[in-house]
Design a protein around this motif. Sequence first.
Motif, short mmCIF file in Angstrom:
data_model
loop_
_atom_site.label_atom_id
_atom_site.label_comp_id
_atom_site.label_asym_id
_atom_site.label_seq_id
_atom_site.Cartn_x
_atom_site.Cartn_y
_atom_site.Cartn_z
N THR A 8 0.73 -1.08 0.13
CA THR A 8 -0.08 -0.10 -0.01
C THR A 8 0.91 1.21 -0.13
OG1 THR A 8 -0.25 -0.22 2.31
CG2 THR A 8 -1.95 -1.17 1.23
N THR A 9 0.44 2.24 -0.68
CA THR A 9 0.93 3.62 -0.69
C THR A 9 -0.22 4.63 -1.10
OG1 THR A 9 2.98 4.82 -1.38
CG2 THR A 9 2.16 3.55 -2.97
N HIS A 210 2.00 9.27 -11.46
CA HIS A 210 0.78 9.33 -10.84
C HIS A 210 -0.03 10.20 -11.64
CE1 HIS A 210 -2.86 9.11 -8.63
NE2 HIS A 210 -2.76 10.62 -8.72
N ILE A 227 7.14 2.46 -12.23
CA ILE A 227 5.72 2.51 -11.84
C ILE A 227 4.69 3.41 -12.35
CG2 ILE A 227 4.72 3.26 -9.12
CD1 ILE A 227 7.82 3.39 -8.49
N SER A 229 0.97 4.97 -11.55
CA SER A 229 -0.05 4.99 -10.41
C SER A 229 -1.36 5.42 -11.27
CB SER A 229 0.45 5.90 -9.59
OG SER A 229 -0.68 5.85 -8.51
N SER A 257 0.25 0.75 -9.84
CA SER A 257 -0.33 1.10 -8.49
C SER A 257 -1.85 1.41 -8.89
CB SER A 257 0.35 2.23 -7.71
OG SER A 257 -0.20 2.60 -6.63
N SER A 301 1.69 -5.76 -8.30
CA SER A 301 0.65 -4.66 -8.14
C SER A 301 0.84 -3.99 -6.85
CB SER A 301 -0.87 -5.15 -8.05
OG SER A 301 -1.10 -5.48 -9.51
N TRP A 302 0.63 -2.73 -6.71
CA TRP A 302 0.39 -1.89 -5.45
C TRP A 302 -0.89 -1.43 -5.31
CZ3 TRP A 302 5.21 1.83 -5.99
CH2 TRP A 302 6.51 1.31 -5.63
N ALA A 304 -3.60 1.79 -3.87
CA ALA A 304 -3.45 3.19 -3.19
C ALA A 304 -5.01 3.71 -3.47
CB ALA A 304 -2.47 4.15 -4.29
N SER A 330 -5.75 -4.85 0.91
CA SER A 330 -4.48 -5.44 0.70
C SER A 330 -4.36 -6.75 1.76
CB SER A 330 -3.54 -4.26 1.27
OG SER A 330 -2.06 -5.06 1.15
#
Length: 336
Positions: A8-9, A210, A227, A229, A257, A301-302, A304, A330
């Motif tokens: 997670t972020t 992002h 990355i 996002s 993300s 995968s992340w 957010a 998560s």
Amino acid sequence: MLPGQALTTAMGILPHRNLQEAQKLALDLDIPFWPQLPRLRYREDMYAQFAEHFPGIIMDEEKEILRFSHDRFAQELDDYLQASVIPEYFALSEESSAVFNTFLTQDLSSYRLIHGQTVGPISFGLKICDEERKPMIYNDFVREILYDFLHHKITWQYNQLKRVHPNPFVWLDEPGLEMIFNSFSAYTSEVAQVEYGAFLSKLPGPKGVHLCGNPDWAFLLNADLDILSVDAFSWGHILVRYVDEVKEFLRRGKIISWGITPTLTSELSCETVESLTTRLLELWKFLNQHGIDDDLIFDRSWLAPSRCCLINGDGTLSINHSFTLLKEISRKLCLR
């Protein structure tokens, strides 16, 4: 290779006015960050925060406006070029971030990664306009300096983060990037692709972008990014249709993300951990059906929140709830 598996972020912007509460929220995620707090003061606005020392910029804090002056740019350019060899010239000042230096004093040793952020060059250049109300990115020479300026800003920030953690990165917040695919934009996606690629190649550490809009996703999936996002809550159904590009992106070991928990109170009130998990898994199922293995998706995968949000009437309650749901999703995915 960056670790995945539903870490997670979040983006950097938070609606908090209390510094300790904002930092605690960020530190509760798997990949923490230093918060940007524009409700605290205008200089914490993403654009104002990184405008310091850019030649030609005029900041009106009372009216909360940034403008660009070509005359002032010409007057200040030589001084900028001389100062640009000094890394500290690009430092994030205390006036521009109330939290950054405090974040650096935290014990971050238990985290696998940490991140910072900066406004992206395309958004910065499109947002700030000159005397004729034209975005400053339309001027070829100004744009060249802009890319150089943010390269130095990012490098300085990355080096500060590197002093306190072995695995930092600084990602670009690019809400305006989708505008270059508009036929009315004088800065075309074809030109941007070349210049953005050259810019990314110079940046230190993992490279991330992002945005909460809906660009031509192929532009970013084919860029030199580690990355990406995405506001998957709003636009995930479009992103996954770029099947070939997503497949190649993930196979190269890159991270998506997935911004899956909404931050608007009206959207958040209609959702649960179960509904949002189902929503995300439906996106992954579509990719499964088009030849992308579920294990690969999860591994790369992340998770957010879907976007930053400063307009909720409940202050920080909805944002805090979005972060709570995020951590629960998560855990649920990791137990599948």
